[in-house]
Design an enzyme around this catalytic site. Structure first.
Site, mmCIF file in Angstrom:
data_model
loop_
_atom_site.group_PDB
_atom_site.id
_atom_site.type_symbol
_atom_site.label_atom_id
_atom_site.label_comp_id
_atom_site.label_asym_id
_atom_site.label_seq_id
_atom_site.Cartn_x
_atom_site.Cartn_y
_atom_site.Cartn_z
ATOM 1 N N ASP A 218 -22.249 33.304 6.948
ATOM 2 C CA ASP A 218 -21.338 32.187 6.734
ATOM 3 C C ASP A 218 -21.451 31.198 7.909
ATOM 4 O O ASP A 218 -22.560 30.876 8.333
ATOM 5 C CB ASP A 218 -19.914 32.715 6.510
ATOM 6 C CG ASP A 218 -18.947 31.689 5.980
ATOM 7 O OD1 ASP A 218 -19.023 31.347 4.787
ATOM 8 O OD2 ASP A 218 -18.100 31.203 6.760
ATOM 9 N N ASP B 209 -23.793 36.289 -4.198
ATOM 10 C CA ASP B 209 -23.043 35.269 -3.474
ATOM 11 C C ASP B 209 -23.153 33.942 -4.227
ATOM 12 O O ASP B 209 -24.256 33.513 -4.575
ATOM 13 C CB ASP B 209 -23.609 35.123 -2.054
ATOM 14 C CG ASP B 209 -22.769 34.213 -1.166
ATOM 15 O OD1 ASP B 209 -21.700 33.758 -1.609
ATOM 16 O OD2 ASP B 209 -23.203 33.963 -0.029
ATOM 17 N N HIS C 129 -20.513 37.562 -0.983
ATOM 18 C CA HIS C 129 -20.542 36.761 0.240
ATOM 19 C C HIS C 129 -20.247 37.584 1.496
ATOM 20 O O HIS C 129 -20.932 37.435 2.509
ATOM 21 C CB HIS C 129 -19.536 35.622 0.113
ATOM 22 C CG HIS C 129 -19.574 34.654 1.256
ATOM 23 N ND1 HIS C 129 -20.689 33.906 1.563
ATOM 24 C CD2 HIS C 129 -18.640 34.323 2.183
ATOM 25 C CE1 HIS C 129 -20.439 33.140 2.619
ATOM 26 N NE2 HIS C 129 -19.204 33.380 3.015
#
Length: 289
Positions: free
Chosen positions: A109, A238, A266
Site C-alpha cells: 500500500d 486485490d 489487499h
C-alpha cells in the site's frame, strides 16, 4: 510506558520503542537479530499489521516496523500535514538515527511510495526489497483517480471522519481468505477512536493525486535500485493493485522472484503472513544479488 487497552499484548507481544524525530514521537518495533528487515504499513494500518511476519522471521532478521505519525502509537507534532512526503522524511530520519544498513525493505500500500522515497535517496543503505501490493509512481488508472477524488473529497471525508469507513469497511473487504477477529479489528479501530484522529486516513486517498510531484520523484529514482534483488508477494484478489502494477514491478526489478498469494486481497499480511514469511526464508537475497 503503558500501552492503550486496544493493543492486544497476546497478539502483539513486542516491546514498544519510541524516537523523537522532527517533533513527532515515532513508535516502532525492533525485534530479533540479523540483517535489518524494515516493514512499512499503509492506510489505515500500523505496525500491528506485521505482527505474525515478525514472529515468523525474528530468529533470522532484525525486524523493524514503525508507525507513521498519526497512525498506531505514533504522535504527530502540531502543524503536521500527514502527507506521504512528510512520512518519508520522518522515516528517513529514523533509518539514519538507527544507522541501518544492508536493509531488506518490505512494502505494501502506501508503504511503497514512502519506503522507496527513502530508498532512492539512500540507495547505499538498501540491499533488497520485498514488494507486496503497492506502487511507486503517479497513477493514471481512471478508477484510481475516481477513488482519490471521491474518498479524498467532501463525501469521502464525511465517510472516513464520521463513519470510520476505512477501518470498518475497507479493511474487512481487503481480506478475502478469512474474517478478522474482534480483537484484531479493535486494534485497527484503536488509533482512530475520535473524529479528528481520522484525518490522516482521509489525507492518504487525496494524496494519490495531490502528491503526483512526490510520486514522480520516487519514480525517477527507481532505476538506481534496479540491480537489487526483489521478492514480489502479490495478492491476486486485490482490487487496488492488479496485474499492471505487478508487471511493472517485475520490469523495475529484473532480478525478482514472484510469489502469487492465491485468493489473497489487499491486506496480504493479515491473510498470508505464514506464506510471506516462508517465501522470505526460502529466498536468499544475498545469493540473488
Amino acid at each position: 510506558m503503558s500501552r492503550p487497552g486496544w493493543v492486544p499484548n497476546e497478539l502483539y507481544p513486542f516491546e514498544s520503542k519510541f524516537a523523537e524525530i522532527g517533533g513527532a514521537r515515532v513508535h516502532y518495533v525492533d525485534e530479533g537479530s540479523g540483517p535489518p528487515l524494515l516493514l512499512l504499513h499503509g492506510n489505515p494500518t500500523w505496525s500491528f499489521l506485521y505482527r505474525d511476519i515478525i514472529k515468523g522471521l525474528r530468529d533470522r532478521y532484525r525486524c523493524i516496523a514503525p508507525d507513521y505519525p498519526g497512525f498506531g502509537l505514533s504522535a504527530a507534532p502540531a502543524g503536521y500535514g500527514f502527507t506521504p512526503l512528510e512520512h518519508a522524511q520522518i522515516l528517513e530520519e529514523l533509518v539514519q538515527e538507527l544507522d541501518l544498513s544492508g536493509i531488506t525493505m518490505m512494502v505494501q500500500d502506501w508503504g511503497g511510495p514512502i519506503g522507496f522515497s527513502v530508498a532512492t535517496r539512500n540507495p547505499g543503505r538498501f540491499a533488497a526489497f520485498v514488494i507486496g501490493n503497492t506502487w511507486a509512481w503517479p497513477q493514471s488508472d481512471r478508477a484510481t483517480q475516481v477513488f482519490s477524488r471521491f474518498m479524498g473529497g467532501r463525501v469521502g471525508g464525511y465517510l472516513i471522519l464520521h463513519r470510520n469507513v476505512f477501518v470498518e469497511r475497507i479493511i474487512p473487504s481487503g481480506v478475502k481468505r478469512k474474517k478478522l477477529s474482534p480483537k484484531v479489528m479493535n486494534a485497527y479501530r484503536g488509533p482512530f477512536a475520535a473524529v479528528e484522529s481520522r484525518r490522516p486516513v482521509h489525507i492518504f486517498p487525496r494524496e494519490i493525486l495531490a502528491s503526483r510531484p512526490f510520486l514522480a520523484q520516487v519514480e525517477r529514482g527507481l532505476p538506481a535500485l534496479g540491480d537489487r534483488p526483489a521478492l514480489i508477494v502479490w495478492g491476486d484478489k486485490d482490487v487496488a493493485f492488479r496485474e499492471p502494477e505487478l508487471r511493472r514491478w517485475e520490469q523495475v526489478f529484473p532480478n525478482h522472484r514472484t510469489v502469487r498469494l492465491e485468493g489473497a486481497a489487499h491486506y496480504i499480511q493479515e491473510e498470508a503472513a505464514d506464506e510471506i514469511a516462508d517465501a522470505i526464508r526460502d529466498w536468499n537475497p544475498v545469493a540473488a544479488a
